[in-house]
Every structure is written in structure tokens, then in C-alpha cells.
Design a protein around this motif. Structure first.
Motif, PDB file in Angstrom:
ATOM      1  N   SER B   3       0.827  -1.203   0.000  1.00 42.35           N
ATOM      2  CA  SER B   3       0.000   0.000   0.000  1.00 42.35           C
ATOM      3  C   SER B   3       0.866   1.260   0.000  1.00 42.35           C
ATOM      4  O   SER B   3       0.363   2.371   0.175  1.00 42.35           O
ATOM      5  N   PHE B   5       2.024   2.639  -2.420  1.00 40.48           N
ATOM      6  CA  PHE B   5       1.547   3.489  -3.516  1.00 40.48           C
ATOM      7  C   PHE B   5       0.480   4.467  -3.030  1.00 40.48           C
ATOM      8  O   PHE B   5       0.495   5.645  -3.399  1.00 40.48           O
ATOM      9  N   CYS B   6      -0.408   3.986  -2.180  1.00 39.90           N
ATOM     10  CA  CYS B   6      -1.453   4.862  -1.633  1.00 39.90           C
ATOM     11  C   CYS B   6      -0.843   5.998  -0.828  1.00 39.90           C
ATOM     12  O   CYS B   6      -1.277   7.152  -0.925  1.00 39.90           O
ATOM     13  N   VAL B   7       0.148   5.663  -0.038  1.00 39.82           N
ATOM     14  CA  VAL B   7       0.814   6.674   0.776  1.00 39.82           C
ATOM     15  C   VAL B   7       1.461   7.724  -0.126  1.00 39.82           C
ATOM     16  O   VAL B   7       1.329   8.932   0.107  1.00 39.82           O
ATOM     17  N   VAL B   9       0.762   8.558  -3.267  1.00 46.20           N
ATOM     18  CA  VAL B   9      -0.235   9.384  -3.960  1.00 46.20           C
ATOM     19  C   VAL B   9      -0.839  10.398  -2.992  1.00 46.20           C
ATOM     20  O   VAL B   9      -0.974  11.580  -3.312  1.00 46.20           O
ATOM     21  N   HIS B  10      -1.165   9.932  -1.811  1.00 49.14           N
ATOM     22  CA  HIS B  10      -1.729  10.821  -0.799  1.00 49.14           C
ATOM     23  C   HIS B  10      -0.760  11.971  -0.508  1.00 49.14           C
ATOM     24  O   HIS B  10      -1.156  13.147  -0.461  1.00 49.14           O
ATOM     25  N   VAL B  13      -0.654  14.486  -3.415  1.00 51.72           N
ATOM     26  CA  VAL B  13      -1.839  15.339  -3.456  1.00 51.72           C
ATOM     27  C   VAL B  13      -1.778  16.385  -2.344  1.00 51.72           C
ATOM     28  O   VAL B  13      -2.058  17.570  -2.567  1.00 51.72           O
ATOM     29  N   TYR B  14      -1.371  15.937  -1.170  1.00 53.12           N
ATOM     30  CA  TYR B  14      -1.279  16.856  -0.042  1.00 53.12           C
ATOM     31  C   TYR B  14      -0.261  17.956  -0.315  1.00 53.12           C
ATOM     32  O   TYR B  14      -0.526  19.149  -0.124  1.00 53.12           O
ATOM     33  N   HIS B  17      -1.443  20.350  -2.953  1.00 44.55           N
ATOM     34  CA  HIS B  17      -2.506  21.240  -2.477  1.00 44.55           C
ATOM     35  C   HIS B  17      -1.946  22.329  -1.575  1.00 44.55           C
ATOM     36  O   HIS B  17      -2.543  23.410  -1.472  1.00 44.55           O
ATOM     37  N   ILE B  32      -1.936  11.387   6.557  1.00 40.35           N
ATOM     38  CA  ILE B  32      -2.106  10.090   5.890  1.00 40.35           C
ATOM     39  C   ILE B  32      -2.557   9.023   6.877  1.00 40.35           C
ATOM     40  O   ILE B  32      -3.088   7.991   6.496  1.00 40.35           O
ATOM     41  N   LEU B  74      -0.481   9.126 -12.027  1.00 41.01           N
ATOM     42  CA  LEU B  74      -0.307   8.026 -11.082  1.00 41.01           C
ATOM     43  C   LEU B  74       0.610   6.952 -11.665  1.00 41.01           C
ATOM     44  O   LEU B  74       1.291   6.237 -10.941  1.00 41.01           O
ATOM     45  N   LEU B 124      -3.628   4.192 -15.395  1.00 36.83           N
ATOM     46  CA  LEU B 124      -3.232   5.208 -14.420  1.00 36.83           C
ATOM     47  C   LEU B 124      -2.526   6.392 -15.077  1.00 36.83           C
ATOM     48  O   LEU B 124      -2.403   7.454 -14.474  1.00 36.83           O
ATOM     49  N   ILE B 127      -4.636   9.493 -15.179  1.00 33.25           N
ATOM     50  CA  ILE B 127      -5.023  10.200 -13.960  1.00 33.25           C
ATOM     51  C   ILE B 127      -3.840  11.001 -13.431  1.00 33.25           C
ATOM     52  O   ILE B 127      -2.831  10.431 -13.012  1.00 33.25           O
ATOM     53  N   ILE B 132      -6.813  14.083  -9.261  1.00 35.82           N
ATOM     54  CA  ILE B 132      -7.168  13.599  -7.919  1.00 35.82           C
ATOM     55  C   ILE B 132      -7.667  14.770  -7.076  1.00 35.82           C
ATOM     56  O   ILE B 132      -8.694  14.680  -6.406  1.00 35.82           O
TER      57      ILE B 132
END
Lengths: 147, 147
Positions: B3, B5-7, B9-10, B13-14, B17, B32, B74, B124, B127, B132
Motif C-alpha cells: 500500500s 503506492f497509496c501513501v 499518492v496521498h 496530493v497533499y 494542495h 495520511i 499516477l 493510471l 489520472i 485527484i
DNA sequence: TATGCTGTAAACATATCAGTTACAGATAAG
DNA sequence: CTTATCTGTAACTGATATGTTTACAGCATA
């Protein structure tokens, strides 16, 4: 992902290649290189579909291919097993947090992975049990097969 | 799949932003919902690319987004992390066996999973990090976005 | 009755995953 | 110079997942 899917596909191909013969979990396990209990557990998932006939008891019992190898696809097999090819398994952030990123990323990534999973199913619906056999034995059935 | 990858991407995005602000691994970890060491380990993979600028030491150190959020997809992130979205993790049969099925299924399934993996990357690549963000904040950028 | 098969569960060993703690190296502030 | 702070990295821990092994009930066939 669980590798049960590999075991199932291997079993399907083996059973199909051995035509009407009934194969025991032991024979399959030897060919797949795993143990009979695992084979039985996995093939038990196909009891209520018409792909495989199971003779549960008695000498000569075992499994037999009973579907149309040209019609049954890897997608069908995965569908019955409820396989998730792509799964996050972990969610970043927390739905209860105020920050929209922290609270939204979990669901968002779940959605993306869900889409990827659907694409996998879609791709696998192009590969039949026969196709696998042809690839292994080098017998090309369709002229236009890719690669 | 991991996981991580999730971290990543998060975090992307953070960071995006929060514009030019430098964020510490602790701040990211809090958002996260994981630990700072993990964030550092994962973001360290991006040291040699231009997506993220790292200030390694001193007060005020941390990470900063330094790429084009519209261009970074992504797929780019996964590529740098060498993510395998779909992987068998177990090979049925054995290359040394005489039976063509037993000896061939391992490689064959590997090939199929490899194809699925490529398809995931392909999907991906549509995206971007901006996408996102737009999905999260409800700001639609393109009119023709799907769903 | 003896044999051989599936279905299923439990116990076990191993691997993977994420969290935690710690520390060296580097830098900015005082 | 000293202190505080941050990354990079490694080691250890606990939880979970995965596959193997063993066992046994139920059933059909000879």
C-alpha cells in the motif's frame, strides 16, 4: 492477491487437456505442485457451476471438466472465486478527519483500484481455457491471436 | 500489492494542495494516518526525480511539490516506485517437470499477470495529480471527465 | 466390510506488512 | 559553538496472510 486463482486455472487446463478422465485431487496437486487439500478447497468453489463435475466419494472419484473450453474464460473463473486482482488492503487517511484530503483519499483510491480490477476482468474475458492450452502446446487456433 | 503506492499518492496530493509550503514527514504522516518513518522511506524513492524537492536537514526541512501536477500521473508515481499492481506471488507447477502443463503454467501465468500490470499502468497514466485534487475538492477542470 | 475419494477444519511454519524506536548526518537559529 | 530539528536508514515488534500438513466425517464402489 491470493494465488488460488493460479491453482484454479492450472486445474482447469489440466482437466480440460485430459478430456473426460476423472482426476483426483492428489493427481492435480502433483501436477500443480501443491497439496491435495488445497486443490479440493479451491475446486469446491466450482461445485454449483457447470464448469466442473465433482464425484465426491468412492474410488474413482475426483474432478472432471464439463464445460465448453472455448467459452469458459479466465474472467469466468475469477468471477466465481470472487478474486480481487488489485486491492489496496490499506486505507490512507481517516473518514472522520476534517481535511478533505485526509477524509477523501481512502475512498478515492478504493474507487481507482476497483476500476483497475474491473479492467483486469475485462482483459481476462478474452482468454479462454482453450487459449491457454493452445499457448502451452503451441497449437494456434486463431490466426489473429495477439503475440 | 504493497500500500506504499497509496501513501505516495496521498503525499503528492497533499503537497500539491499546499503549494510551495515545505511539509515535514510528521505533518504528512498525521494527514495520511501512518508514521513519519514510513513517509520518509517512501518519499525517499523520489529523491532523484524532479517531482518532489527534499530538504533533508535542519529546522524547516521536509518535502515540497516541485513538478507540474497536470503532467504527473499516477503511472509516473507507480513507475518510480516499481509497483506491481498484479502479481501471482506463487508459481504453480515446476519448470523441470516433463508435463508441458506443469512446466509451462508458471511462465504463462506470469505473462498474463505482467500484461494486466501493464494495463494498470496504462489506465493510471490518464489520472494526474491534479485530477485527484479536482475529484476531492469537487472542482471539475475538464468538462469531459468520466463520472 | 474395506477402500478411496471429497469437504472441511485445525494446527503449524513462514512471509509480509505496518508501527515503533533509535541514531547518524546535516543545517538553521541562538 | 551549542542546541534544536529534520531526513535517511536500520532493527525490532506485533499482526495478518499464506500455504502446508494432518485429521476426520460422509459417502460410494467393489
Amino acid at each position: 492477491m491470493n494465488s488460488d486463482f493460479c491453482v484454479a486455472v492450472h486445474a482447469f487446463v489440466y482437466l480440460n487437456h485430459h478430456g473426460g478422465k476423472t482426476c483426483s485431487s492428489k493427481e492435480l496437486a502433483t501436477n500443480i505442485c501443491t497439496n491435495p487439500a488445497r486443490v479440493r478447497k479451491i475446486l469446491a468453489m466450482f461445485k454449483n457451476c457447470e464448469f466442473i463435475t465433482t464425484i465426491e466419494s468412492g474410488p474413482g472419484g475426483g474432478y472432471q471438466f464439463s464445460g465448453d473450453p472455448d467459452k469458459i474464460t479466465l474472467s469466468d473463473i475469477a468471477s466465481i472465486m470472487k478474486i480481487d486482482f488489485v486491492e489496496p488492503g490499506w486505507r490512507s487517511g481517516d473518514t472522520d478527519m476534517d481535511c478533505l484530503i485526509a477524509s477523501g483519499m481512502g475512498n478515492l483510491m478504493d474507487g481507482i483500484f476497483s476500476d483497475l480490477n474491473k479492467d483486469c476482468y475485462s482483459k481476462l474475458s478474452d482468454i479462454s481455457v482453450s487459449d491457454i492450452e493452445h499457448r502451452i502446446f503451441g497449437t494456434t487456433k486463431k490466426a489473429g491471436g495477439k503475440s
